[in-house]
Enzyme design. Structure first.
Site, PDB file in Angstrom:
ATOM      1  N   LYS A 203      38.243  31.651  46.099  1.00 50.69           N
ATOM      2  CA  LYS A 203      39.623  31.267  46.443  1.00 50.69           C
ATOM      3  C   LYS A 203      39.757  29.767  46.680  1.00 50.69           C
ATOM      4  CE  LYS A 203      41.452  35.733  47.537  1.00 50.69           C
ATOM      5  NZ  LYS A 203      41.888  36.730  48.491  1.00 50.69           N
ATOM      6  N   ARG A 237      35.166  41.833  48.838  1.00 51.44           N
ATOM      7  CA  ARG A 237      35.751  41.942  47.491  1.00 51.44           C
ATOM      8  C   ARG A 237      35.365  40.683  46.736  1.00 51.44           C
ATOM      9  NH1 ARG A 237      40.226  40.159  44.834  1.00 51.44           N
ATOM     10  NH2 ARG A 237      41.279  41.620  43.461  1.00 51.44           N
TER      11      ARG A 237
HETATM   12  N1  HH2 Z   1      42.803  39.038  46.841  1.00 49.09           N
HETATM   13  C1  HH2 Z   1      43.330  39.064  45.598  1.00 49.09           C
HETATM   14  C2  HH2 Z   1      43.805  40.257  45.048  1.00 49.09           C
HETATM   15  N2  HH2 Z   1      43.731  41.412  45.735  1.00 49.09           N
HETATM   16  N3  HH2 Z   1      43.079  42.601  47.677  1.00 49.09           N
HETATM   17  C3  HH2 Z   1      42.560  42.606  48.901  1.00 49.09           C
HETATM   18  N4  HH2 Z   1      42.467  43.753  49.608  1.00 49.09           N
HETATM   19  N5  HH2 Z   1      42.092  41.456  49.499  1.00 49.09           N
HETATM   20  C4  HH2 Z   1      42.141  40.251  48.865  1.00 49.09           C
HETATM   21  O1  HH2 Z   1      41.727  39.240  49.459  1.00 49.09           O
HETATM   22  C5  HH2 Z   1      42.714  40.205  47.544  1.00 49.09           C
HETATM   23  C6  HH2 Z   1      43.179  41.424  46.971  1.00 49.09           C
HETATM   24  C7  HH2 Z   1      43.405  37.796  44.796  1.00 49.09           C
HETATM   25  O2  HH2 Z   1      42.256  37.598  44.051  1.00 49.09           O
HETATM   26  P1  HH2 Z   1      42.058  37.939  42.483  1.00 49.09           P
HETATM   27  O3  HH2 Z   1      42.211  39.393  42.200  1.00 49.09           O
HETATM   28  O4  HH2 Z   1      40.744  37.377  42.070  1.00 49.09           O
HETATM   29  O5  HH2 Z   1      43.165  37.119  41.733  1.00 49.09           O
HETATM   30  P2  HH2 Z   1      44.601  37.499  41.200  1.00 49.09           P
HETATM   31  O6  HH2 Z   1      45.417  37.986  42.338  1.00 49.09           O
HETATM   32  O7  HH2 Z   1      45.098  36.199  40.636  1.00 49.09           O
HETATM   33  O8  HH2 Z   1      44.434  38.566  40.168  1.00 49.09           O
END
Ligand code: HH2
Length: 274
Positions: A203, A237
């Site tokens: 992040k 995660r």
């Molecule tokens: N962060 C993201 C998405 N979903 N769910 C939970 N429970 N906790 C988190 O910190 C979280 C999440 C964002 O990360 P990412 O999936 O890598 O990116 P994007 O939202 O751009 O798909």
């Protein structure tokens, strides 16, 4: 929990796994690297990301979930739409990861009826606006109080309390300071009596600290995972499963170092060349 983003625009791996076959192969690889759960998402939640309709989100994730669960993986669906969650559960998902913590009023009744686990994550604002001016009286107490009310809502809709997970929502309406405070004091969320999921992997706050671009934040991500688990996280995660597994194995081994309570300690031979 390994991340499988079936999106064109996720902040770190957008577009890499939009093709279902690529997403399925990636999920299988993460399981082979040691992921206990795969978190499959079809909508990016990065600041400013475009919203996706339910039909398109279903089209992106359900086939991938079916293939991965048929192969024995435990899958959570990363969605805030009950319609998508329902289709994902039909496809074999057993966990709903809702980053809006029940913004869709149909979400908690669905999870109750289908008996799935539910992750409730804290976010201030919406993905479109959340990083504009994050503001808290006291970030840890505010996040804790928000999660307490969402646990109550879920339980009153019939979700079994023991199926609920909580997540402080690193990067969702938070400054670098807010994120660091939440990770450092994660243990305070244990007062809510539910297991804690932490998502800090790659992040932007890590990039602000280290100066590293998104694809080069593995060191920062591992540090955040270790500090988070030390502070009380039950699951992390992450994008980089193998490296995280190794880091957590060293943490775990260090916790047990010097313990003499093994029933068969005499049988543990010294490691050659150790
Ligand atoms: N962060 C993201 C998405 N979903 N769910 C939970 N429970 N906790 C988190 O910190 C979280 C999440 C964002 O990360 P990412 O999936 O890598 O990116 P994007 O939202 O751009 O798909």
């Amino acid at each position: 929990m390994g991340i499988v983003n079936v999106t064109p625009d996720s902040f770190s791996d957008g577009g890499l796994y939009l093709d279902p076959e690529a997403a399925i192969a990636h999920g299988r690889e993460l399981v082979a690297e040691g992921a206990d759960i795969l978190d499959v998402g079809g909508e990016s939640t990065r600041p400013g990301a475009a919203e996706v309709g339910a039909a398109e989100e279903i089209r992106r994730v359900v086939g991938v979930i079916e293939a991965l669960t048929a192969g024995g993986a435990v899958v959570s669906v990363d969605t805030s739409k009950a319609e998508v969650a329902a289709a994902a559960i039909d496809g074999g998902a057993t966990i709903v990861n809702d980053v809006t913590a029940l913004a869709d009023p149909a979400m908690a009744p669905l999870c109750a009826e289908r008996g799935v686990e539910l992750v409730l994550m804290h976010m201030q604002g919406t993905p479109r606006t959340m990083q504009e001016n994050p503001d808290y009286d006291e970030v840890v107490a505010d996040v804790r109080d928000f999660l307490a009310t969402r646990i109550e809502s879920a339980v009153s809709a019939g979700v079994a309390e023991e199926r609920i997970w909580i997540d402080p929502g690193i990067g969702f309406g938070k400054t670098v300071e807010h994120n660091l405070e939440l990770i450092k004091r994660l243990g305070e969320l244990r007062a809510l009596g539910r297991p804690i999921l932490l998502g800090a992997s790659r992040k932007s706050f890590l990039g602000k600290i280290t100066g590293s671009e998104v694809g080069d934040r593995i060191g920062g991500s591992l540090a955040a995972a270790l500090i988070g688990v030390q502070a009380g996280a039950d699951a992390v995660r992450v994008h980089d499963v193998a490296a995280t597994r190794d880091a957590l194995a060293v943490l775990e081994a260090t916790r047990w170092a010097g313990w003499t309570g093994y029933a068969h300690i005499d049988e543990v031979a010294p490691e050659a060349g150790a």
